[in-house]
Design an enzyme around this catalytic site. Structure first.
Site, PDB file in Angstrom:
ATOM      1  N   HIS A  68     -86.659 -21.230   5.914  1.00 58.55           N
ATOM      2  CA  HIS A  68     -86.957 -22.490   5.232  1.00 58.55           C
ATOM      3  C   HIS A  68     -86.102 -22.520   3.962  1.00 58.55           C
ATOM      4  O   HIS A  68     -85.814 -21.471   3.384  1.00 58.55           O
ATOM      5  CB  HIS A  68     -88.449 -22.479   4.870  1.00 58.55           C
TER       6      HIS A  68
ATOM      7  N   ASP B 238     -91.639 -13.982   3.858  1.00 59.27           N
ATOM      8  CA  ASP B 238     -92.198 -15.324   3.694  1.00 59.27           C
ATOM      9  C   ASP B 238     -93.279 -15.519   4.761  1.00 59.27           C
ATOM     10  O   ASP B 238     -92.978 -15.724   5.936  1.00 59.27           O
ATOM     11  CB  ASP B 238     -91.068 -16.350   3.846  1.00 59.27           C
TER      12      ASP B 238
ATOM     13  N   GLN C 145     -95.890 -19.267   7.349  1.00 56.20           N
ATOM     14  CA  GLN C 145     -96.306 -19.702   8.693  1.00 56.20           C
ATOM     15  C   GLN C 145     -97.087 -18.625   9.452  1.00 56.20           C
ATOM     16  O   GLN C 145     -97.481 -18.858  10.589  1.00 56.20           O
ATOM     17  CB  GLN C 145     -95.075 -20.120   9.521  1.00 56.20           C
TER      18      GLN C 145
ATOM     19  N   LYS D 202    -101.350 -24.406   3.752  1.00 56.56           N
ATOM     20  CA  LYS D 202    -101.141 -24.164   5.186  1.00 56.56           C
ATOM     21  C   LYS D 202    -102.226 -23.246   5.761  1.00 56.56           C
ATOM     22  O   LYS D 202    -102.260 -22.997   6.959  1.00 56.56           O
ATOM     23  CB  LYS D 202     -99.761 -23.538   5.419  1.00 56.56           C
TER      24      LYS D 202
ATOM     25  N   CYS E 124     -86.671 -28.669   6.676  1.00 56.45           N
ATOM     26  CA  CYS E 124     -86.197 -27.824   5.555  1.00 56.45           C
ATOM     27  C   CYS E 124     -85.527 -26.561   6.082  1.00 56.45           C
ATOM     28  O   CYS E 124     -85.709 -25.474   5.520  1.00 56.45           O
ATOM     29  CB  CYS E 124     -87.327 -27.467   4.593  1.00 56.45           C
TER      30      CYS E 124
END
Ligand code: PMP
Length: 407
Positions: free
Chosen positions: A123, A200, A203, A226, A364
């Site tokens: 991203h 990261d 997700q 999220k 993104c």
């Protein structure tokens, strides 16, 4: 016991709201943001209704209560994601701010000629801050490619690591391809070579328990919105020893040790990086979301998500003229797809007429789009509260798109 998705859906009031024209909502944009359970909404309103005060600053009862609740929220989240004793959890505005905080802190650690390794599936939030860090320090960014099926080119990744590499940053799960990267394996390889790692987790945390200590990274980030919590709150977990070497990211109240005209000294992490009044209700909402998630049978939830993913994937393939981007083994429940004749925006517009919420565009992840030679995709991202009706609505919509564009 079978996974009772209908019971779970009752916890998320928005899922049963009708859309104008009495369309049924099929919310398949969970990769962008998730919906919130009543427990999170209640926790936040209780704070404002009964407990609101600023933290750290008052001797009065409400302030003490708010301070205790805020620190308890930090403990709840830390325990839920397995923050180790030598790590600290910093509240940020989200994953983006967390990564920027780390990149900013590393300005004092990197020199000209040092190398930073990122992947083409990142991203922008895990891409651009590294480019800026490189510009500021004279470091070089190396970009690792993605294989045709959406897997990271691990061989190329490993080959890119050398004695100049200082940082490797990579997604746990790609927000476009759904690829689950073997992060524990990657951090072990990097650690052996003395390379710092940032994972990261924006997700991954939404799909079930993550143990940060087990991942073996130096930094881990994710966003509250999220993971069924509010927007405006997020998390950075980092090794205290590293964070205490960083210059502060922002300066102001609560992060200082002593302020004087001769100069100022700072507190250690987490306070060092939490200048100003934080999003107190957000932290409480985030803790409530983790409390809520603790009640979910994630083995069953994962099976359920994977079942819906395979239904949707098979259904799209059967319709024909649909290309799915990212089919790595064991991928998470997100499907980025294009259609031979219809533009992603047309797809999303037609789906919206049927109440189906999907995302379109570059997500993104422009470098990934460029790598695949496309400008964007439609993306359906599935959460544990989605059901068969949602998938059926998606597939009905795609059949309609195909008929309308007649290919
Ligand atoms: N990383 C990934 C993989 C993401 O999917 C996102 C959000 N789409 C981000 C980072 C940035 O998250 P936020 O906008 O909440 O800071």
């Amino acid at each position: 016991m079978a996974f009772d998705v209908e019971k779970i859906r009752e916890d998320f009031p928005i899922l049963s709201r009708p859309l104008p024209g009495d369309r049924r909502l099929a919310y398949l944009d969970n990769g962008a943001t998730s919906q919130k359970p009543q427990a999170v909404i209640d926790r936040m309103s209780r704070f404002w209704l009964e407990e609101n005060a600023n933290i750290h600053r008052g001797l009065h009862h409400l302030s003490a209560e708010a301070t205790t609740a805020h620190e308890a929220a930090r403990d709840t989240v830390s325990q839920a994601i397995g923050v180790a004793d030598d790590q600290v959890l910093i509240f940020t505005r989200g994953a983006t701010e967390a990564i920027n905080l780390v990149a900013n802190g590393l300005e004092g650690e990197l020199r000209e000629g040092d190398e930073i390794v990122v992947t083409l599936m990142e991203h922008h939030a895990n891409f651009v801050p590294w480019q800026i860090l490189a510009e500021k320090t004279g470091a070089i960014v190396r970009y690792i490619s993605v294989l045709e099926n959406g897997e990271l080119d691990l061989e190329a990744w490993q080959a890119a690591l050398n004695e100049k590499t200082r940082v490797a940053a990579f997604a746990h799960i790609s927000n476009v391809l759904g690829t689950v990267n073997p992060v524990a394996e990657m951090t072990a390889i990097a650690r052996e070579r003395g390379i710092m790692t940032l994972v990261d987790g924006a997700q991954s945390v939404p799909h079930g328990p993550v143990n940060v200590a087990d991942l073996g990274c130096d930094f881990f980030v994710f966003s509250g919105h999220k993971v069924y919590a509010p927007d405006g709150i997020g998390v950075l977990v980092g090794r205290s020893e590293l964070l205490d070497r960083f210059q502060p990211y922002q300066a102001g109240g609560d992060m200082i040790d002593r302020v004087a005209v001769e100069g100022t000294t700072y507190r250690e992490a987490p306070e060092r990086f939490e200048a100003g009044t934080p999003f107190i209700a957000g932290a409480l909402g985030l803790a409530a979301a983790f409390d809520y998630m603790a009640g979910i049978d994630w083995v069953a939830a994962h099976e359920h998500e994977q079942h819906l993913l395979s239904q949707a994937t098979a259904g799209l393939k059967q319709i024909g003229g649909v290309k799915i981007w990212g089919e790595a083994p064991g991928k998470a429940s997100v499907i980025a797809f294009t259609m031979d004749e219809a533009h992603p925006q047309d797809i999303a517009t037609i789906l919206d007429q049927l109440g189906v919420a999907v995302r379109t565009g570059h997500h993104c992840a422009m470098p990934l789009m460029t790598h695949f030679g496309i400008t964007g995709t439609a993306r359906a991202s599935i959460a544990f509260y989605n059901n068969q009706e949602d998938i059926d609505a998606l597939l009905d919509g795609i059949r309609r798109v195909k008929r309308m564009f007649d290919f």
